[in-house]
Design an enzyme around this catalytic site. Structure first.
Site, PDB file in Angstrom:
ATOM      1  N   HIS A 180       5.954   4.814  12.602  1.00 15.80           N
ATOM      2  CA  HIS A 180       5.980   4.587  11.157  1.00 15.80           C
ATOM      3  C   HIS A 180       7.007   5.590  10.412  1.00 15.80           C
ATOM      4  O   HIS A 180       6.537   6.842  10.465  1.00 15.80           O
ATOM      5  CB  HIS A 180       4.470   4.765  10.613  1.00 15.80           C
ATOM      6  CG  HIS A 180       4.116   4.913   8.944  1.00 15.80           C
ATOM      7  ND1 HIS A 180       3.276   4.163   8.480  1.00 15.80           N
ATOM      8  CD2 HIS A 180       4.469   5.826   8.085  1.00 15.80           C
ATOM      9  CE1 HIS A 180       3.257   4.274   7.352  1.00 15.80           C
ATOM     10  NE2 HIS A 180       3.763   5.509   7.113  1.00 15.80           N
ATOM     11  N   ARG A 211       0.610  -1.193  -0.045  1.00 19.18           N
ATOM     12  CA  ARG A 211      -0.155   0.079   0.046  1.00 19.18           C
ATOM     13  C   ARG A 211       0.855   1.237   0.175  1.00 19.18           C
ATOM     14  O   ARG A 211       0.933   1.859  -1.234  1.00 19.18           O
ATOM     15  CB  ARG A 211      -0.855  -0.075   1.275  1.00 19.18           C
ATOM     16  CG  ARG A 211      -2.078   1.075   1.082  1.00 19.18           C
ATOM     17  CD  ARG A 211      -1.701   2.517   1.756  1.00 19.18           C
ATOM     18  NE  ARG A 211      -1.099   2.402   2.847  1.00 19.18           N
ATOM     19  CZ  ARG A 211      -0.466   3.638   3.509  1.00 19.18           C
ATOM     20  NH1 ARG A 211      -0.275   4.690   2.580  1.00 19.18           N
ATOM     21  NH2 ARG A 211       0.125   3.477   4.479  1.00 19.18           N
ATOM     22  N   ASP A 212       1.433   1.658   1.197  1.00 18.75           N
ATOM     23  CA  ASP A 212       2.164   2.702   1.341  1.00 18.75           C
ATOM     24  C   ASP A 212       3.307   2.524   0.310  1.00 18.75           C
ATOM     25  O   ASP A 212       3.957   3.777  -0.504  1.00 18.75           O
ATOM     26  CB  ASP A 212       3.012   3.115   2.521  1.00 18.75           C
ATOM     27  CG  ASP A 212       3.069   4.410   2.955  1.00 18.75           C
ATOM     28  OD1 ASP A 212       3.186   5.393   2.197  1.00 18.75           O
ATOM     29  OD2 ASP A 212       3.574   4.713   4.096  1.00 18.75           O
ATOM     30  N   ASN A 247       9.131   4.028   3.348  1.00 22.78           N
ATOM     31  CA  ASN A 247       9.314   3.680   4.622  1.00 22.78           C
ATOM     32  C   ASN A 247      10.459   2.829   4.852  1.00 22.78           C
ATOM     33  O   ASN A 247      11.322   2.344   3.781  1.00 22.78           O
ATOM     34  CB  ASN A 247       8.131   2.732   5.118  1.00 22.78           C
ATOM     35  CG  ASN A 247       6.808   3.313   4.717  1.00 22.78           C
ATOM     36  OD1 ASN A 247       6.405   3.186   3.556  1.00 22.78           O
ATOM     37  ND2 ASN A 247       6.152   3.651   5.886  1.00 22.78           N
ATOM     38  N   HIS A 280       9.477   7.212   7.392  1.00 29.63           N
ATOM     39  CA  HIS A 280      10.064   7.143   6.103  1.00 29.63           C
ATOM     40  C   HIS A 280      11.398   7.710   6.262  1.00 29.63           C
ATOM     41  O   HIS A 280      11.882   7.999   7.173  1.00 29.63           O
ATOM     42  CB  HIS A 280       9.080   8.151   5.382  1.00 29.63           C
ATOM     43  CG  HIS A 280       7.801   7.698   4.887  1.00 29.63           C
ATOM     44  ND1 HIS A 280       7.479   7.200   3.655  1.00 29.63           N
ATOM     45  CD2 HIS A 280       6.717   7.619   5.585  1.00 29.63           C
ATOM     46  CE1 HIS A 280       6.232   6.739   3.750  1.00 29.63           C
ATOM     47  NE2 HIS A 280       5.938   6.961   4.739  1.00 29.63           N
ATOM     48  N   CYS A 312       4.899   9.297  -0.491  1.00 29.05           N
ATOM     49  CA  CYS A 312       3.365   9.732  -0.352  1.00 29.05           C
ATOM     50  C   CYS A 312       3.325  10.650  -1.546  1.00 29.05           C
ATOM     51  O   CYS A 312       4.108  11.570  -1.691  1.00 29.05           O
ATOM     52  CB  CYS A 312       3.329  10.174   0.966  1.00 29.05           C
ATOM     53  SG  CYS A 312       1.611  11.025   1.044  1.00 29.05           S
TER      54      CYS A 312
HETATM   55  P1  HMG Z   1     -12.849  14.630  -2.183  1.00 30.49           P
HETATM   56  O1  HMG Z   1     -12.739  14.987  -3.721  1.00 30.49           O
HETATM   57  O2  HMG Z   1     -13.159  15.728  -1.272  1.00 30.49           O
HETATM   58  O3  HMG Z   1     -14.132  13.690  -1.942  1.00 30.49           O
HETATM   59  O4  HMG Z   1     -11.796  13.726  -1.871  1.00 30.49           O
HETATM   60  P2  HMG Z   1     -15.648  13.738  -2.665  1.00 30.49           P
HETATM   61  O5  HMG Z   1     -16.129  12.929  -1.482  1.00 30.49           O
HETATM   62  O6  HMG Z   1     -16.001  15.082  -2.943  1.00 30.49           O
HETATM   63  O7  HMG Z   1     -15.680  12.994  -3.834  1.00 30.49           O
HETATM   64  C1  HMG Z   1     -15.152  13.175  -5.130  1.00 30.49           C
HETATM   65  C2  HMG Z   1     -15.147  11.878  -6.062  1.00 30.49           C
HETATM   66  O8  HMG Z   1     -14.367  11.049  -5.301  1.00 30.49           O
HETATM   67  C3  HMG Z   1     -16.671  11.432  -6.305  1.00 30.49           C
HETATM   68  O9  HMG Z   1     -16.342  10.974  -7.740  1.00 30.49           O
HETATM   69  C4  HMG Z   1     -16.453  10.326  -5.340  1.00 30.49           C
HETATM   70  O10 HMG Z   1     -17.620   9.392  -5.573  1.00 30.49           O
HETATM   71  C5  HMG Z   1     -15.038   9.632  -5.128  1.00 30.49           C
HETATM   72  P3  HMG Z   1     -16.931  11.637  -8.986  1.00 30.49           P
HETATM   73  O11 HMG Z   1     -18.430  12.105  -8.458  1.00 30.49           O
HETATM   74  O12 HMG Z   1     -15.951  12.897  -8.947  1.00 30.49           O
HETATM   75  O13 HMG Z   1     -16.861  10.771  -9.981  1.00 30.49           O
HETATM   76  N1  HMG Z   1     -14.714   8.937  -4.115  1.00 30.49           N
HETATM   77  C6  HMG Z   1     -14.249   8.055  -3.994  1.00 30.49           C
HETATM   78  N2  HMG Z   1     -13.847   7.025  -4.852  1.00 30.49           N
HETATM   79  C7  HMG Z   1     -13.608   5.856  -4.602  1.00 30.49           C
HETATM   80  N3  HMG Z   1     -13.350   5.572  -3.138  1.00 30.49           N
HETATM   81  C8  HMG Z   1     -13.595   6.438  -2.151  1.00 30.49           C
HETATM   82  C9  HMG Z   1     -14.331   7.470  -2.606  1.00 30.49           C
HETATM   83  N4  HMG Z   1     -14.473   8.588  -1.734  1.00 30.49           N
HETATM   84  C10 HMG Z   1     -15.007   9.472  -2.774  1.00 30.49           C
HETATM   85  N5  HMG Z   1     -13.479   5.937  -0.856  1.00 30.49           N
HETATM   86  C11 HMG Z   1     -11.151  11.812  -0.604  1.00 30.49           C
HETATM   87  C12 HMG Z   1     -11.803  13.103  -0.383  1.00 30.49           C
HETATM   88  C13 HMG Z   1     -10.822  11.482   0.812  1.00 30.49           C
HETATM   89  C14 HMG Z   1     -11.981  10.688  -1.129  1.00 30.49           C
HETATM   90  C15 HMG Z   1      -9.726  11.935  -1.419  1.00 30.49           C
HETATM   91  O14 HMG Z   1      -9.153  13.011  -0.894  1.00 30.49           O
HETATM   92  C16 HMG Z   1      -8.832  10.765  -1.315  1.00 30.49           C
HETATM   93  O15 HMG Z   1      -9.221   9.622  -1.917  1.00 30.49           O
HETATM   94  N6  HMG Z   1      -7.515  11.017  -0.541  1.00 30.49           N
HETATM   95  C17 HMG Z   1      -6.749   9.817  -0.374  1.00 30.49           C
HETATM   96  C18 HMG Z   1      -5.318  10.253  -0.303  1.00 30.49           C
HETATM   97  C19 HMG Z   1      -4.686   9.006   0.041  1.00 30.49           C
HETATM   98  O16 HMG Z   1      -4.877   7.873  -0.327  1.00 30.49           O
HETATM   99  N7  HMG Z   1      -3.249   9.356   0.534  1.00 30.49           N
HETATM  100  C20 HMG Z   1      -2.248   8.243   0.728  1.00 30.49           C
HETATM  101  C21 HMG Z   1      -2.430   7.667   1.853  1.00 30.49           C
HETATM  102  S1  HMG Z   1      -2.054   8.360   3.413  1.00 30.49           S
HETATM  103  C22 HMG Z   1      -0.348   8.093   3.588  1.00 30.49           C
HETATM  104  O17 HMG Z   1       0.228   7.756   2.882  1.00 30.49           O
HETATM  105  C23 HMG Z   1       0.165   8.658   5.004  1.00 30.49           C
HETATM  106  C24 HMG Z   1       0.279   7.130   5.930  1.00 30.49           C
HETATM  107  O18 HMG Z   1       1.376   6.276   5.162  1.00 30.49           O
HETATM  108  C25 HMG Z   1       1.027   7.591   7.265  1.00 30.49           C
HETATM  109  C26 HMG Z   1       2.470   8.460   6.841  1.00 30.49           C
HETATM  110  O19 HMG Z   1       3.446   8.080   6.211  1.00 30.49           O
HETATM  111  O20 HMG Z   1       2.279   9.444   7.447  1.00 30.49           O
HETATM  112  C27 HMG Z   1      -0.759   6.433   6.193  1.00 30.49           C
HETATM  113 MG    MG Z   2       3.752   6.405   5.077  1.00 34.82          MG
END
Ligand code: HMG
Ligand code: MG
Length: 299
Positions: A207, A15-16, A249, A209, A240
């Site tokens: 966690h 995933r990450d 990581n 990186h 990320c």
């Molecule tokens: P948004 O644009 O504000 O959401 O995004 P929305 O509710 O307005 O929806 C917009 C569109 O997305 C719509 O589609 C929804 O249907 C769709 P459209 O009508 O435009 O065709 N949608 C989805 N589609 C699939 N699955 C869903 C979903 N939700 C809405 N669940 C949202 C808000 C949270 C969805 C967006 O910002 C997003 O997906 N962000 C994910 C970011 C991400 O994955 N980042 C990486 C992971 S975090 C990380 O790596 C850190 C970590 O490792 C720890 C660390 O290192 O610190 C964990």
């Molecule tokens: Mg991470």
């Protein structure tokens, strides 16, 4: 604090590690990676994300990956869910454990999940309720705990209330993420000292990186603080998408090697793990990010 006898590693490579890859990676290659990690003895594997494919295209096939993997009893196969829609998709894919993710900095919260920290916490409430109803366990993440790509330094005092909020809403464990890998060992110790006043140490994870090469030192610093769960990524995969320049990581192989040297059990077969990392590195067409794997493979 005495060092723990056992450490639990949360493998976040699929995933990450892969979420940041621009090149297409087939479902079959992802499935093979997860299966290799199961074979290597990982007890917890974060397989994918049920996030918007517009935001993170690489995770779009997560349901197919879940359908393809061989699930071994006793191993946890988890996924990220940013909202109720993501949780429901995860549930439909048969996922038994999810992770929600918040941030300690407002700017990162906006860039990563398009809302404020407090709105993100509100968005997690219905996930927690649905998870309780379905017997799904929820892990929590706080990002940018030692620094933010947009706001710079982040204090432990900013992290603690977010970690507590996740804990209070029912996350059984909260993983503190140094998303951009700028933290050093002293800051890491202070982080756990401060946060553990609000969340028990047994329910915290690290966690790290490795962008600045500090991750292994930060794991050791955390061990001294009584932390015994760490997230890591085979072959040091990843970065990320919302933290430009952040590398992967800490490599799982390197953590296992450190822990073996300290006499701390992980249940992981290092040789098999190295083989898993070599395979995915060659699929991606790049060098292995684990120093241990590189050294062993050169022998
Ligand atoms: P948004 O644009 O504000 O959401 O995004 P929305 O509710 O307005 O929806 C917009 C569109 O997305 C719509 O589609 C929804 O249907 C769709 P459209 O009508 O435009 O065709 N949608 C989805 N589609 C699939 N699955 C869903 C979903 N939700 C809405 N669940 C949202 C808000 C949270 C969805 C967006 O910002 C997003 O997906 N962000 C994910 C970011 C991400 O994955 N980042 C990486 C992971 S975090 C990380 O790596 C850190 C970590 O490792 C720890 C660390 O290192 O610190 C964990
Ligand atoms: Mg991470």
């Amino acid at each position: 604090m005495p060092l723990p006898k056992e450490v639990r590693l949360v493998e976040v490579g699929p995933r990450d590690g892969l979420q940041n890859e621009a090149q297409p990676i087939s479902v079959a290659d992802k499935v093979r990676l997860v299966d290799d990690l199961t074979e290597a003895g990982l007890a917890y594997i974060e397989v994918g994300s049920f996030v918007s494919p517009k935001w993170v295209p690489q995770m779009a096939g997560s349901a197919e990956v879940f359908a393809g993997i061989q699930q071994r009893p006793g191993v946890t196969y988890a996924a990220l869910a940013p909202n109720l829609r993501g949780f429901e998709d995860a549930l439909a894919a048969g996922v038994k454990e999810v992770a929600v993710f918040a941030a300690a900095s407002e700017a990162f919260s906006q860039r990563n999940i398009n809302c404020s920290i407090s709105d993100s916490l509100k968005r997690f409430e219905p996930i927690m309720e649905a998870a309780r109803n379905h017997g799904v366990r929820v892990r929590g993440y706080v990002s940018c705990v030692l620094g933010c790509p947009y706001e710079g330094k982040v204090s432990a005092e900013q992290v603690a209330p977010v970690a507590r909020a996740l804990h209070d809403m029912g996350c059984y464990e909260v993983s503190l993420g140094d998303t951009i890998g700028t933290g050093t060992a002293g800051d890491t110790r202070r982080l756990f000292e401060v946060v553990s006043a609000l969340v028990p140490r047994e329910q915290l994870a690290g966690h790290f990186h490795d962008t600045y090469g500090q991750a292994l030192a930060n794991v050791y610093a955390s061990l001294l603080e009584g932390i015994n769960v760490f997230d890591s990524s085979v072959a040091g995969l990843g970065g990320c998408p919302y933290a430009k320049g952040a590398t992967g990581n800490i490599a799982t192989e390197d953590v296992v090697y450190l822990l073996q040297g300290l006499g701390i059990a992980t249940g992981i077969d290092l040789d098999r793990l190295i083989a898993a990392g070599q395979r995915i590195s060659s699929v991606l067409g790049r060098g292995n990010g684990s120093r241990v794997a590189r050294a062993r493979s050169a022998q």
